[in-house]
Enzyme design. Structure first.
Site, PDB file in Angstrom:
ATOM      1  N   LYS A  10       0.932  -1.339  -0.151  1.00  0.00           N
ATOM      2  CA  LYS A  10      -0.124  -0.070   0.007  1.00  0.00           C
ATOM      3  C   LYS A  10       0.913   1.325   0.021  1.00  0.00           C
ATOM      4  O   LYS A  10       1.713   1.362   0.783  1.00  0.00           O
ATOM      5  CB  LYS A  10      -0.750  -0.323   1.245  1.00  0.00           C
ATOM      6  CG  LYS A  10      -1.715  -1.083   1.218  1.00  0.00           C
ATOM      7  CD  LYS A  10      -2.668  -1.214   2.553  1.00  0.00           C
ATOM      8  CE  LYS A  10      -1.951  -1.673   3.757  1.00  0.00           C
ATOM      9  NZ  LYS A  10      -2.583  -2.053   5.032  1.00  0.00           N
ATOM     10  N   THR A  36      -8.138   8.925   8.960  1.00  0.00           N
ATOM     11  CA  THR A  36      -7.560   7.548   8.258  1.00  0.00           C
ATOM     12  C   THR A  36      -7.511   6.595   9.140  1.00  0.00           C
ATOM     13  O   THR A  36      -6.683   5.637   8.943  1.00  0.00           O
ATOM     14  CB  THR A  36      -6.425   7.856   7.477  1.00  0.00           C
ATOM     15  OG1 THR A  36      -5.480   8.604   8.641  1.00  0.00           O
ATOM     16  CG2 THR A  36      -6.747   8.784   6.463  1.00  0.00           C
ATOM     17  N   GLY A  53      -7.941   3.476  11.065  1.00  0.00           N
ATOM     18  CA  GLY A  53      -8.326   1.901  10.711  1.00  0.00           C
ATOM     19  C   GLY A  53      -8.401   1.883   9.306  1.00  0.00           C
ATOM     20  O   GLY A  53      -9.213   0.912   8.866  1.00  0.00           O
ATOM     21  N   THR A  54      -7.913   2.567   8.409  1.00  0.00           N
ATOM     22  CA  THR A  54      -7.795   2.016   7.066  1.00  0.00           C
ATOM     23  C   THR A  54      -7.356   0.900   6.723  1.00  0.00           C
ATOM     24  O   THR A  54      -7.946   0.237   5.811  1.00  0.00           O
ATOM     25  CB  THR A  54      -7.479   3.306   6.350  1.00  0.00           C
ATOM     26  OG1 THR A  54      -6.104   3.775   6.765  1.00  0.00           O
ATOM     27  CG2 THR A  54      -8.263   4.728   6.176  1.00  0.00           C
ATOM     28  N   GLY A  55      -6.226   0.609   7.183  1.00  0.00           N
ATOM     29  CA  GLY A  55      -5.459  -0.554   6.819  1.00  0.00           C
ATOM     30  C   GLY A  55      -6.620  -1.766   7.219  1.00  0.00           C
ATOM     31  O   GLY A  55      -6.619  -2.683   6.485  1.00  0.00           O
ATOM     32  N   CYS A  56      -6.986  -1.883   8.457  1.00  0.00           N
ATOM     33  CA  CYS A  56      -7.971  -3.095   9.036  1.00  0.00           C
ATOM     34  C   CYS A  56      -9.101  -2.825   7.961  1.00  0.00           C
ATOM     35  O   CYS A  56      -9.450  -3.983   7.590  1.00  0.00           O
ATOM     36  CB  CYS A  56      -8.513  -2.662  10.337  1.00  0.00           C
ATOM     37  SG  CYS A  56      -7.378  -2.099  11.570  1.00  0.00           S
TER      38      CYS A  56
HETATM   39  N1  PLP Z   1      -5.996  -0.609  16.909  1.00  0.00           N
HETATM   40  C1  PLP Z   1      -6.085  -2.056  16.406  1.00  0.00           C
HETATM   41  C2  PLP Z   1      -6.796  -2.974  17.429  1.00  0.00           C
HETATM   42  C3  PLP Z   1      -5.905  -2.206  15.389  1.00  0.00           C
HETATM   43  O1  PLP Z   1      -5.909  -3.436  14.821  1.00  0.00           O
HETATM   44  C4  PLP Z   1      -5.112  -1.437  14.315  1.00  0.00           C
HETATM   45  C5  PLP Z   1      -4.866  -1.864  13.016  1.00  0.00           C
HETATM   46  O2  PLP Z   1      -4.739  -2.542  12.494  1.00  0.00           O
HETATM   47  C6  PLP Z   1      -4.713  -0.314  14.850  1.00  0.00           C
HETATM   48  C7  PLP Z   1      -5.037   0.383  16.318  1.00  0.00           C
HETATM   49  C8  PLP Z   1      -4.004   0.983  13.980  1.00  0.00           C
HETATM   50  O3  PLP Z   1      -4.938   1.751  13.509  1.00  0.00           O
HETATM   51  P1  PLP Z   1      -4.374   3.076  13.062  1.00  0.00           P
HETATM   52  O4  PLP Z   1      -2.794   3.013  12.785  1.00  0.00           O
HETATM   53  O5  PLP Z   1      -5.109   3.155  11.454  1.00  0.00           O
HETATM   54  O6  PLP Z   1      -4.845   4.273  13.696  1.00  0.00           O
END
Ligand code: PLP
Length: 283
Positions: A184, A230, A232-235
């Site tokens: 990504k 953004t 949680g965009t990866g999840c």
């Molecule tokens: N918290 C949890 C439990 C996650 O699974 C993730 C992402 O996979 C995150 C936080 C990270 O989120 P972000 O980096 O998008 O804020």
């Protein structure tokens, strides 16, 4: 109607923007049946992670078995895995139950800087999970960590990366076992090569590169959006890919449609919290 059963093995984000809570919303929005095996509880919000409580691997295993042995599963999607022994256990369960569709989002560090996987667990991830992964979805920092842990240092250390460098990183990661690798490009708000940049009216774009098992290379381009929504965009992207696969859609089409879903979700994000807020999961 239920379009496919997806088991998510990941951490909880109590504020609902990332992790299991986001995954379930994405899967519901795509009409899939979501099940969860919780690897860790986090106390967090849009401002950052305040605490992490890791669930022991043997209890995560009980959750996985309870779901698979009764309801069954079409696709497993993993997110924050929190511990090295949890990773080994998941690999054993995937093999034991002959799960053939495994989407792995190699979550390592949150946007706010919290460590979501101990550094030493990257070895376990590489050794046990990558060889059985169907689709791996690293961002550039995660791709860099996976490569440097596995002795591929040249690209991992390069400061400025081109799209073809990202392709090469994806190919090196593919050599560790995953069938498909989606690198990504969102962490590099770079300009795409000039011919396309001109055709796009010089607009900045984000390029995600998907590499397939038969040498396929797909570049998925999205307009670069400067946004704080953004979290949680990866999840969410990995869950949207898993949803497509659970419905029987092939990997390239699932990835393209997931990228469009995330692009639109960032565009119509609600204003929530005082920091890095979630995208809109229902649109
Ligand atoms: N918290 C949890 C439990 C996650 O699974 C993730 C992402 O996979 C995150 C936080 C990270 O989120 P972000 O980096 O998008 O804020």
């Amino acid at each position: 109607m239920i379009n496919g059963r997806v088991l998510v093995i990941a951490g909880s984000d109590c504020s609902g923007g990332a992790g299991l809570e986001a995954d379930q919303k994405v899967l519901a929005a795509h009409g899939c049946y979501a099940m969860t095996a919780t690897t860790a509880l986090t106390a967090q919000n849009t401002m950052g992670v305040k605490g992490i409580h890791v669930i022991p691997a043997d209890f995560v295993e009980k959750q996985i078995q309870a779901c698979i042995e009764d309801v069954g599963v079409d696709v497993i999607k993993t997110g924050m895995l929190a511990a090295a022994d949890t990773i080994e256990m998941i690999a054993r369960q995937v093999e034991k139950h002959n799960v053939t569709s495994l989407v792995v989002d190699p979550v390592m560090v949150s946007t706010s800087g919290a460590q979501l996987l101990p550094h030493e667990a990257i070895q376990q991830l590489s050794k046990h999970l990558l060889p059985i992964t169907t689709v791996l979805t690293p961002n550039i920092p995660e791709a860099t960590l996976i490569l440097s842990e596995n002795g591929y240092c040249e690209l991992a250390q390069k400061q400025i990366l081109s799209v073809s460098d990202i392709e090469s990183m994806g190919r090196q990661i593919q050599a560790l076992g995953p069938k498909w690798v989606l690198v990504k490009g969102g962490h590099l708000p770079f300009r795409f090569d000039m011919t396309i940049a001109k055709a796009e009216n010089e607009k900045e774009v984000v390029v995600d590169v998907l590499l397939g098992p038969e040498g396929q290379v797909f570049r998925v381009q999205s307009p670069y959006q400067s946004s704080t929504s953004t979290h949680g965009t990866g999840c969410s992207l990995a869950s949207a890919i898993a949803a497509g696969m659970a419905k029987g859609i092939d990997v390239p089409a699932s990835v393209r449609s997931a990228c469009r879903y995330i692009e639109a979700g960032i565009r119509s994000a609600p204003k929530l919290g005082n920091g890095n807020g979630p995208l809109d999961h229902f649109h």
